[in-house]
Write a protein that holds these residues in place. Sequence first.
Motif, PDB file in Angstrom:
ATOM      1  N   ASN A 197     -15.161  16.074   4.185  1.00 53.29           N
ATOM      2  CA  ASN A 197     -13.893  16.787   4.319  1.00 53.29           C
ATOM      3  C   ASN A 197     -13.489  17.484   3.023  1.00 53.29           C
ATOM      4  OD1 ASN A 197     -13.467  16.171   7.026  1.00 53.29           O
ATOM      5  ND2 ASN A 197     -12.445  14.245   6.563  1.00 53.29           N
ATOM      6  N   ILE A 225      -5.394  20.965   8.045  1.00 56.00           N
ATOM      7  CA  ILE A 225      -6.713  20.753   8.657  1.00 56.00           C
ATOM      8  C   ILE A 225      -7.374  19.494   8.118  1.00 56.00           C
ATOM      9  CG2 ILE A 225      -9.068  21.661   8.764  1.00 56.00           C
ATOM     10  CD1 ILE A 225      -7.951  24.398   9.131  1.00 56.00           C
ATOM     11  N   SER A 281      -9.922  17.096  17.073  1.00 55.95           N
ATOM     12  CA  SER A 281     -10.353  17.905  15.934  1.00 55.95           C
ATOM     13  C   SER A 281     -10.132  19.395  16.205  1.00 55.95           C
ATOM     14  CB  SER A 281     -11.827  17.644  15.628  1.00 55.95           C
ATOM     15  OG  SER A 281     -12.036  16.303  15.243  1.00 55.95           O
ATOM     16  N   ILE A 282     -10.403  19.812  17.442  1.00 51.74           N
ATOM     17  CA  ILE A 282     -10.160  21.219  17.812  1.00 51.74           C
ATOM     18  C   ILE A 282      -8.669  21.540  17.677  1.00 51.74           C
ATOM     19  CG2 ILE A 282     -10.221  22.867  19.711  1.00 51.74           C
ATOM     20  CD1 ILE A 282     -12.746  21.439  20.714  1.00 51.74           C
ATOM     21  N   TRP A 294      -7.899  22.203  14.123  1.00 50.47           N
ATOM     22  CA  TRP A 294      -8.277  23.562  13.702  1.00 50.47           C
ATOM     23  C   TRP A 294      -7.206  24.570  14.115  1.00 50.47           C
ATOM     24  CZ3 TRP A 294     -11.539  25.169  10.255  1.00 50.47           C
ATOM     25  CH2 TRP A 294     -12.677  24.437   9.951  1.00 50.47           C
ATOM     26  N   GLY A 304      -5.139  26.459  11.469  1.00 52.54           N
ATOM     27  CA  GLY A 304      -5.614  27.837  11.429  1.00 52.54           C
ATOM     28  C   GLY A 304      -4.495  28.838  11.190  1.00 52.54           C
ATOM     29  N   LEU A 339     -13.757  26.117   2.904  1.00 54.63           N
ATOM     30  CA  LEU A 339     -12.830  26.896   3.725  1.00 54.63           C
ATOM     31  C   LEU A 339     -11.904  27.745   2.853  1.00 54.63           C
ATOM     32  CD1 LEU A 339     -12.154  27.348   6.687  1.00 54.63           C
ATOM     33  CD2 LEU A 339     -10.489  25.485   6.533  1.00 54.63           C
TER      34      LEU A 339
END
Length: 416
Positions: A381, A39, A293-294, A297, A301, A388
């Motif tokens: 970041n 990520i 960016s999505i 993820w 993820g 995260l």
Amino acid sequence: MMLIRLIWESIRFAWQALESNLTRTILSLLGVTVGIFSIIAVFTLVDSLERNIKNSLSFLGSNVVRVDRFPFAAGGSQEYPWWRYFRRPPATFAEYEFLADRLKNAEAVTLSANARATVRQASNSYERANLQGIEVPHNEVYDIPIARGRYFTALEVSASRTVAIIGVKIADALFPNQESIGKTFKIKGLKFTVVGILEEEGEGLFDAPSKDESILLPFGAFTKLYYVGKNGIEPTIAAKGFDNDPGLIALENEMAGLLRAKRGLKPSEEDNFALNQSEFIQNAIGSIFSVISIAGWVIGGFSILIGGFGIANIMFVSVKERTSIIGIQKSLGAKNYFILFQFLFESTFLSLIGGLSGLALVYAGTFIPLGSLELILSLKNILLGIGLSSVIGMVAGIVPASIAAGLDPVEAIRAS
């Protein structure tokens, strides 16, 4: 004191878990490491690429509205055939003066024209230098950083003096190992005197006009070299709007009204010009990178999800191995929340180790040379990676911690 004790004991137990079965722990933390690396690496690459692209397009300026024949977002051939754009008249010097005298919603208005040419000084030369003829307010509309020397005076521009501000590549090529301010060079046989040197910009990602290989000339001096107007080089009018004009709506409406009046367009006739905002391209680029960016993820993820299962596995094993210790702690008066927080802090600490390892890999990757693309691991970041991994640790540890907190002290002590 209680919080400090909880944190210390959690770190101690987590470290013991690492030491007791190092291979198992490393393999379990690898999922978090890979997830955070995936990520943050994608975000770092996207942010760096977006920053470099926008820097390469800095010549478009900010809060600037340009008068062009073609809109940045041209419609399809059925909505507006391309040949109708070509039939539009180019901007003129008279229109520039008209707008400069009457615009109320603009900080400054400028006129510019561009060309490529070979410049010479004695036996030295520089091919395909980017020439730009400008008016005096150009430095109020666009950023023109002067490293040495000065900007044009109003008299030099109005009198079409043959003076120039040059980029560092031009200066190094024409005047190697010597000061270039006050020296002369030739463009198409016409002699120009250097009055300023632009700050070094560096390499960009696109073949966009670079300040390092640019030469700024007074607009009148530029017209001595090239024909500017219809069937020649088309000039561009640009106006810089005020910061309190969101979307530059007031400036666009005023410019449109004045241009229609200057060109004698009737109310029933459509505009024969396009007003383009510099932010349009930057916003379009931002939208593209948001989609990327999505995707980042989604890619990371799955890795983080696997890492969360790994942390949970460690915590379930840790609860089982320390069941008797939990029973002793409870019999000595330890509250349920103490046991709960102890294991939550431990799972969070373990997850942070994996997250910091992933961030370390990303940071190491920023030293890999990628040409003109400079990778920078931003503080945003770094905080995202730490946050995260902390959340993953807490989520993965909540069930094992709850089980540990709910153990009966007598049965826990008897467990072996």
